[in-house]
Design an enzyme around this catalytic site. Structure first.
Site, PDB file in Angstrom:
ATOM      1  N   CYS A 338       0.819  -1.219   0.000  1.00  0.00           N
ATOM      2  CA  CYS A 338       0.000   0.000   0.000  1.00  0.00           C
ATOM      3  C   CYS A 338       0.850   1.266   0.000  1.00  0.00           C
ATOM      4  O   CYS A 338       0.650   2.167  -0.813  1.00  0.00           O
ATOM      5  CB  CYS A 338      -0.977  -0.022   1.174  1.00  0.00           C
ATOM      6  SG  CYS A 338      -0.188  -0.013   2.812  1.00  0.00           S
ATOM      7  N   HIS A 392      -2.700   1.152   6.802  1.00  0.00           N
ATOM      8  CA  HIS A 392      -3.056   1.046   5.377  1.00  0.00           C
ATOM      9  C   HIS A 392      -3.267   2.439   4.803  1.00  0.00           C
ATOM     10  O   HIS A 392      -3.673   3.377   5.508  1.00  0.00           O
ATOM     11  CB  HIS A 392      -4.329   0.209   5.212  1.00  0.00           C
ATOM     12  CG  HIS A 392      -4.631  -0.106   3.772  1.00  0.00           C
ATOM     13  ND1 HIS A 392      -3.792  -0.868   2.978  1.00  0.00           N
ATOM     14  CD2 HIS A 392      -5.673   0.249   2.972  1.00  0.00           C
ATOM     15  CE1 HIS A 392      -4.311  -0.973   1.771  1.00  0.00           C
ATOM     16  NE2 HIS A 392      -5.446  -0.303   1.735  1.00  0.00           N
ATOM     17  N   HIS A 404      -5.891   1.422  -4.431  1.00  0.00           N
ATOM     18  CA  HIS A 404      -4.976   0.959  -3.384  1.00  0.00           C
ATOM     19  C   HIS A 404      -4.508  -0.455  -3.684  1.00  0.00           C
ATOM     20  O   HIS A 404      -5.083  -1.157  -4.520  1.00  0.00           O
ATOM     21  CB  HIS A 404      -5.647   1.024  -2.008  1.00  0.00           C
ATOM     22  CG  HIS A 404      -6.770   0.031  -1.831  1.00  0.00           C
ATOM     23  ND1 HIS A 404      -7.080  -0.544  -0.623  1.00  0.00           N
ATOM     24  CD2 HIS A 404      -7.659  -0.513  -2.719  1.00  0.00           C
ATOM     25  CE1 HIS A 404      -8.105  -1.374  -0.771  1.00  0.00           C
ATOM     26  NE2 HIS A 404      -8.477  -1.363  -2.020  1.00  0.00           N
TER      27      HIS A 404
END
Length: 429
Positions: A338, A392, A404
């Protein structure tokens, strides 16, 4: 004449009665007022399913549906566990990324300390050599940095003029260059201490990095096992879903066949009843027929509504990376995690981000979710004193969506930004 008219009238009534009885279209062999073949068969002569057969089929469908329901619960539990493990793994991966950053900085500081200590040592050595050269040239090789030793090794006596002269000169020199040499040695010791501290810090960072890597690998293994377990349960769910669908379809087919047969029997009984009533009406010379018809229509309407330059560039570039696989700690070009994806996206517009959500969270001003612009970074996790609890990050691309790199086994993709663990947004600068 009247008798002829009565006979003609009777014949006409009888003929009308025959037409009316045949008119409703009774099935062949049907007896008015009694069940006919339609009660026992459907079109084509196929026997109609009994109520017991339909009930048995429904029971099979219900039993398979219950098994499917239990498996669906298992899938939900496995998926929830997987999401927990993925979140924890993301936290550990980002912690590992952070340790890499910290270790690199500790190594840099250790190297700088080592260079300063080396330079100090060189300076001390050069000073010592200079003092020794002066001593050798002017005072017969005596070490002016140690005047007492020089006097003790002098061959003259205490009353010797040369001894006294040398003692005076040594004392004078010791108060000057010897003090400078002492200061250099003190500085060298300080730099040596700082170097030792920097080396210790670097060693600790290396050990922390090793522990973080071990935890990351363990989390990766746990996620992989859970992914496999979830896959197995989903396969079982798909198999049971197919069986349940087949059972429901079979039960529905039997029910429809039985309903069709019962409907045909109902139509036959109603036709027979109408014929009986019509015959009675003819016999009573009061035959009447009424036809009523109507139609209903329904109409459906479908109403379909369509729907900072640097941020746009970052968002647009991230969208070009769709479908590339998620890989732990990867930063392109063929795979990403990420924070690796967001780092590379903003790198395209000259903004340098660390490969860590912990520092990306503070890489620019935080913005309200109601004021998001394309390219803003969206963060997920918890706001605590530990930046590693933000595990994240995604890139906002507009209309409530983000791009993402989600988790192991997945690919870079577009997804809704709204999740229960959304904590805020940052606009990198």
């Amino acid at each position: 004449m009247h008798s002829v008219r009565r006979r003609r009238h009777a014949a006409a009534v009888a003929g009308l009665a025959c037409c009316l009885i045949a008119g409703p279209g009774l099935p062949a062999g049907a007896v008015p007022g009694r069940p006919g073949p339609a009660d026992d068969a459907v079109r084509g002569g196929v026997p109609a399913p009994s109520a017991g057969e339909v009930a048995e089929a429904r029971a099979v469908a219900r039993e398979r549906g219950e098994r499917l329901g239990a498996t669906t619960v298992q899938v939900a539990e496995a998926q929830a566990r997987l999401e927990e493990l993925v979140a924890e793994a993301e936290r550990l991966v980002e912690s590992y990324n952070g340790e890499l950053v910290k270790t690199a900085r500790a190594k840099e500081l250790a190297e700088q300390a080592a260079e300063r200590a080396r330079t100090a040592g060189v300076e001390v050595g050069e000073a010592r050599e200079a003092v020794a050269a002066i001593t050798a040239q002017s005072y017969g090789g005596l070490d002016i940095t140690q005047p007492m030793m020089a006097m003790m090794t002098d061959s003259g006596g205490p009353m010797d003029d040369g001894y006294l002269r040398r003692a005076s000169i040594l004392a004078h020199m010791g108060g000057g260059q010897a003090e400078t040499l002492k200061q250099l040695r003190d500085a060298q010791e300080v730099f040596a201490i700082l170097k030792a501290q920097a080396d210790d810090a670097y060693t600790e960072r290396q050990e922390a990095q090793a522990r973080a890597e071990e935890a990351k690998l363990a989390a990766e293994e746990a996620v992989a096992e859970q992914v496999e377990e979830t896959r197995r349960i989903k396969e079982e769910q798909a198999r049971l879903e197919k069986l349940a669908d087949e059972a429901r379809d079979a039960a529905d087919l039997l029910a429809r066949r039985r309903e069709a047969a019962l409907e045909q029997a109902r139509i036959a009984r109603e036709s027979a009843e109408r014929a009986r009533q019509q015959a009675a009406a003819v016999r009573r010379e009061a035959a009447r027929m009424a036809v009523a018809s109507g139609e209903a229509a329904s109409r459906w309407a479908l109403n379909v509504t369509a729907g900072s330059a640097r941020g746009d560039i970052a968002a647009d570039w991230a969208l070009t990376q769709l479908d590339k696989p998620y890989v732990w700690a990867a930063a392109g070009p063929s795979a990403y995690d990420c924070s690796g994806l967001t780092m590379r996206a903003w790198e395209r517009v000259g903004v340098a981000l660390d490969h860590w959500t912990g520092t990306q969270w503070t890489a620019g001003p935080h913005v309200r979710l109601s004021e998001l612009q394309r390219g803003d970074l969206l963060f997920y996790g918890q706001i605590t004193g530990d930046p590693g609890d933000i595990h994240h990050v995604g890139i906002y691309v507009g209309r409530g969506l983000m791009v993402h790199a989600p988790q192991t086994g997945d690919v870079v993709r577009v997804a809704p930004m709204w999740r229960s663990d959304l904590v805020g947004a940052t606009r990198p600068t």
